[in-house]
Write an enzyme that holds these catalytic residues in place. Structure first.
Site, PDB file in Angstrom:
ATOM      1  N   LYS A  93      47.019  28.624  37.850  1.00 23.38           N
ATOM      2  CA  LYS A  93      46.855  29.619  38.906  1.00 23.38           C
ATOM      3  C   LYS A  93      48.226  30.206  39.204  1.00 23.38           C
ATOM      4  O   LYS A  93      49.113  29.522  39.721  1.00 23.38           O
ATOM      5  CB  LYS A  93      46.253  28.996  40.164  1.00 23.38           C
TER       6      LYS A  93
ATOM      7  N   LYS B 265      43.646  31.705  36.287  1.00 24.15           N
ATOM      8  CA  LYS B 265      43.519  32.697  37.365  1.00 24.15           C
ATOM      9  C   LYS B 265      44.887  33.300  37.636  1.00 24.15           C
ATOM     10  O   LYS B 265      45.837  32.533  37.836  1.00 24.15           O
ATOM     11  CB  LYS B 265      42.970  32.008  38.627  1.00 24.15           C
TER      12      LYS B 265
END
Length: 331
Positions: free
Chosen positions: A203, A255
């Site tokens: 992330k 992500k």
């Protein structure tokens, strides 16, 4: 004399001649089951609230969320990832609404499970950023830094209340060191070995989260660069991946999706567990804004971005277009 030879001898265009030909030889196919719908539910509102930075996306009421979940089942998508937005007055330094059995996310999990049962995977965001008054993903120490190990204790509590509320899958998203192992242990301690963990493995600290912060009513002060990954780094993701798998992750995720397709491809090549990618708010909003201006073909852009994410290696895609794309694929 007739000459039968020609140049070029190899003509790849023969396989692009008609729509049926292109469909037959397509290497990557999207399917409704690929998609997971992120959805926001907000406490204390009487009707859905449009999110200005994300045209077409709303903060749901409990009732409208149940309707959205039923529509997701009808569209044939695989899951719904829930984010809870508590009333501002209930936020505190420790993110208490995140572990309150009557907190908005836990209430919403029970609502959705009651509505759809096991026809849709009900997933929950396991993080403190929506519930803290400082907007960070963890507990702060006396110098204002995110305290990794104190945060893990809060994540363990969150995992247990989310499982009790009906989550099929929890998604630890705070990028704390050791979070997957702690969450797995916490779930197993209450006999919830059946609850899966979708690890937010890579992330990145991205500019593309901007619209999301409106969606969850973020109170963030500062930034998250000390715990989210540096966009300049790639090998670091593979280290995070190895740790998450060792700690018990059932699925892993990258992500954002679009700006990190190279990372997604590396992760997909390295593992034998399902790999997901989250097409985040900024990716969604860019297409919607450009389409509204007439600068691109909206539907073609949506499906091109989704196809690119799947081609790079994603088994599943979290996207705000999940239901719309699934219905168009079906039709």
């Amino acid at each position: 004399m007739t000459t039968y030879g020609s140049f070029p001898g190899s003509r790849p265009r023969r396989l692009r001649t008609t729509p049926v030909m292109r469909r037959m030889v397509a290497e990557t196919r999207l399917h409704p089951a690929d998609f997971i719908l992120p959805a926001f539910v907000r406490e204390g509102i009487g009707e859905p609230v449009p999110i200005a930075a994300m045209p077409g996306v709303v903060q749901h009421t409990r009732d409208s969320l149940k309707k959205a979940a039923a529509e997701a089942v009808a569209a044939g998508i695989s899951g719904i990832m829930l984010f809870g937005v508590p009333e501002e007055s209930k936020k505190d330094a420790f993110g208490t609404p995140g572990t309150d059995p009557d907190g908005i996310l836990q209430v919403a999990l029970r609502d959705v499970r009651a509505e759809v049962g096991d026809e849709l995977l009900v997933m929950s965001d396991l993080c403190l950023d929506e519930t803290t008054d400082h907007g960070h993903c963890g507990v702060l120490d006396d110098q204002g830094r995110v305290d990794n190990d104190a945060t893990l204790e809060r994540y363990a509590e969150m995992a247990q209340v989310q499982a009790d509320a009906g989550a099929h899958v929890v998604g630890p998203s705070g990028m704390m060191d050791g979070q997957i192992g702690v969450v797995r242990d916490a779930l197993d301690q209450i006999g919830r070995e059946d609850v899966a963990i979708l690890a937010y493995t890579a992330k990145y600290s991205s500019a593309f989260y901007g619209p999301f912060r409106e969606a969850v009513g973020s109170s963030l002060k500062g930034d998250r660069k000390t715990y989210q990954q540096d966009p300049a780094n790639a090998r670091e993701s593979l280290r995070e991946l190895a740790l998450d798998l060792e700690e018990g992750a059932d699925m892993v995720m990258v992500k954002p999706a679009g700006p990190y397709l190279d990372i997604l491809a590396k992760v997909a090549e390295a593992v034998d567990v399902p790999v997901a990618a989250y097409q985040i708010s900024g990716e969604y909003s860019m297409v919607e804004a450009a389409a509204e201006k007439g600068w691109l073909d909206r539907d073609r852009a949506i499906f091109e971005t989704l196809t690119g994410i799947k081609r790079a290696g994603a088994r599943n895609i979290l996207t705000y277009w999940a239901v719309e794309a699934a219905l168009k694929l079906r039709d």
